[in-house]
Design an enzyme around this catalytic site. Structure first.
Site, PDB file in Angstrom:
ATOM      1  N   ARG A   1      -9.241   4.037   2.112  1.00 26.85           N
ATOM      2  CA  ARG A   1      -8.178   3.341   1.368  1.00 26.85           C
ATOM      3  C   ARG A   1      -8.638   2.884  -0.021  1.00 26.85           C
ATOM      4  O   ARG A   1      -7.825   2.811  -0.954  1.00 26.85           O
ATOM      5  CB  ARG A   1      -7.673   2.148   2.187  1.00 26.85           C
ATOM      6  CG  ARG A   1      -6.384   1.512   1.637  1.00 26.85           C
ATOM      7  CD  ARG A   1      -5.799   0.520   2.631  1.00 26.85           C
ATOM      8  NE  ARG A   1      -4.514   0.004   2.212  1.00 26.85           N
ATOM      9  CZ  ARG A   1      -4.329  -1.195   1.648  1.00 26.85           C
ATOM     10  NH1 ARG A   1      -5.369  -1.998   1.462  1.00 26.85           N
ATOM     11  NH2 ARG A   1      -3.119  -1.597   1.297  1.00 26.85           N
TER      12      ARG A   1
ATOM     13  N   ILE B   1       0.537  -0.539  -3.259  1.00 26.12           N
ATOM     14  CA  ILE B   1       0.124   0.176  -2.054  1.00 26.12           C
ATOM     15  C   ILE B   1       0.479  -0.734  -0.887  1.00 26.12           C
ATOM     16  O   ILE B   1       0.216  -1.941  -0.916  1.00 26.12           O
ATOM     17  CB  ILE B   1      -1.388   0.507  -2.086  1.00 26.12           C
ATOM     18  CG1 ILE B   1      -1.791   1.350  -0.872  1.00 26.12           C
ATOM     19  CG2 ILE B   1      -2.239  -0.740  -2.190  1.00 26.12           C
ATOM     20  CD1 ILE B   1      -3.230   1.849  -0.932  1.00 26.12           C
ATOM     21  N   SER B   2       1.129  -0.187   0.122  1.00 29.34           N
ATOM     22  CA  SER B   2       1.661  -1.018   1.199  1.00 29.34           C
ATOM     23  C   SER B   2       0.559  -1.586   2.094  1.00 29.34           C
ATOM     24  O   SER B   2      -0.551  -1.060   2.178  1.00 29.34           O
ATOM     25  CB  SER B   2       2.645  -0.204   2.053  1.00 29.34           C
ATOM     26  OG  SER B   2       3.799   0.128   1.327  1.00 29.34           O
ATOM     27  N   GLN B   3       0.912  -2.653   2.765  1.00 29.05           N
ATOM     28  CA  GLN B   3       0.053  -3.284   3.760  1.00 29.05           C
ATOM     29  C   GLN B   3      -0.347  -2.247   4.818  1.00 29.05           C
ATOM     30  O   GLN B   3       0.490  -1.495   5.303  1.00 29.05           O
ATOM     31  CB  GLN B   3       0.832  -4.423   4.409  1.00 29.05           C
ATOM     32  CG  GLN B   3       0.145  -5.115   5.555  1.00 29.05           C
ATOM     33  CD  GLN B   3       1.080  -6.073   6.267  1.00 29.05           C
ATOM     34  OE1 GLN B   3       2.275  -6.118   5.977  1.00 29.05           O
ATOM     35  NE2 GLN B   3       0.567  -6.847   7.198  1.00 29.05           N
TER      36      GLN B   3
END
Length: 222
Positions: free
Chosen positions: A40, A66-68
């Protein structure tokens, strides 16, 4: 425990906390393996990489995030993908969700409406060795009809309503996962599934917070 293991543990904990909403205690093992495998930190700006394995969103530039990790894992799980599937992603962003999907399916097509993000994501994914992802700059609200129908569609920004083009481009039995709601207001993560008679079954999973889906009021290019 390393940073990736800590992120996985956080996803597992949040899955248990939301079990009453999502209807399960654990997410698909294939999805969790993909979450563990994809680096990530490669999808964050260098000055924010210290936040890469925290269970929260982070800015990636151009007003996007950027999503959780938990939400990425949950949305991927809801698609119920198979290794032979071809899926469509609306909102490439940094390319992280694309990379997760690429571990699980045969081909990912991803559309990003912000040109610099599309270009950077394409270069990043290619540099990391992903060969089953094609990124295109354009308005994802109209889908990608040349490659339809899709075995699954995932939308990574909140729409005020569900674009009809995306429903039309679903294969029978396929799923669409999309956050629905107005910017900075209550939004719901929704799951839609196309039935054999063309009808759509829909359900609300849980409340979420996403950046708005842009371009939804535009007309298709001719």
């Amino acid at each position: 425990m390393n940073d990736t293991d800590s992120m996985i543990k956080d996803i597992e904990n949040e899955t248990r906390l939301t079990r009453d909403f999502i209807g399960k205690d654990t997410l698909d093992a294939r999805v969790m393996a993909a979450m563990k495998q994809v680096p990530r930190h490669e999808f964050l700006p260098e000055d924010l990489r210290y936040r890469a394995y925290q269970n929260g969103p982070a800015p990636i530039g151009s007003g996007q995030t950027i999503s959780q990790p938990y939400i990425v894992a949950l949305m991927t799980d809801l698609l119920q993908t198979k290794p032979t599937d071809v899926v469509l992603e609306i909102g490439t962003g940094s390319g992280y969700q694309s990379a997760i999907l690429a571990q699980l399916v045969s081909q990912v097509y991803s559309i990003e409406i912000i040109e610099c993000l599309a270009l950077n994501a394409g270069k990043r994914l290619a540099g990391l060795g992903y060969r089953n992802i094609e990124v295109r700059y354009g308005n994802g609200c109209f889908g990608w009809p040349e490659h339809a129908p899709f075995d699954g569609i995932i939308v990574t920004a909140a729409a005020p309503h569900i674009p009809q083009a995306l429903i039309d481009q679903l294969r029978v039995g396929a799923r669409l996962v999309i956050p629905v709601g107005l910017p900075y207001c209550y939004q719901e993560l929704m799951l839609l599934e196309k039935q054999a008679d063309g009808q759509i079954d829909s359900s609300t999973i849980l409340g979420v917070s996403f950046v708005p889906l842009t371009g939804i009021h535009n007309k298709p290019q001719t």
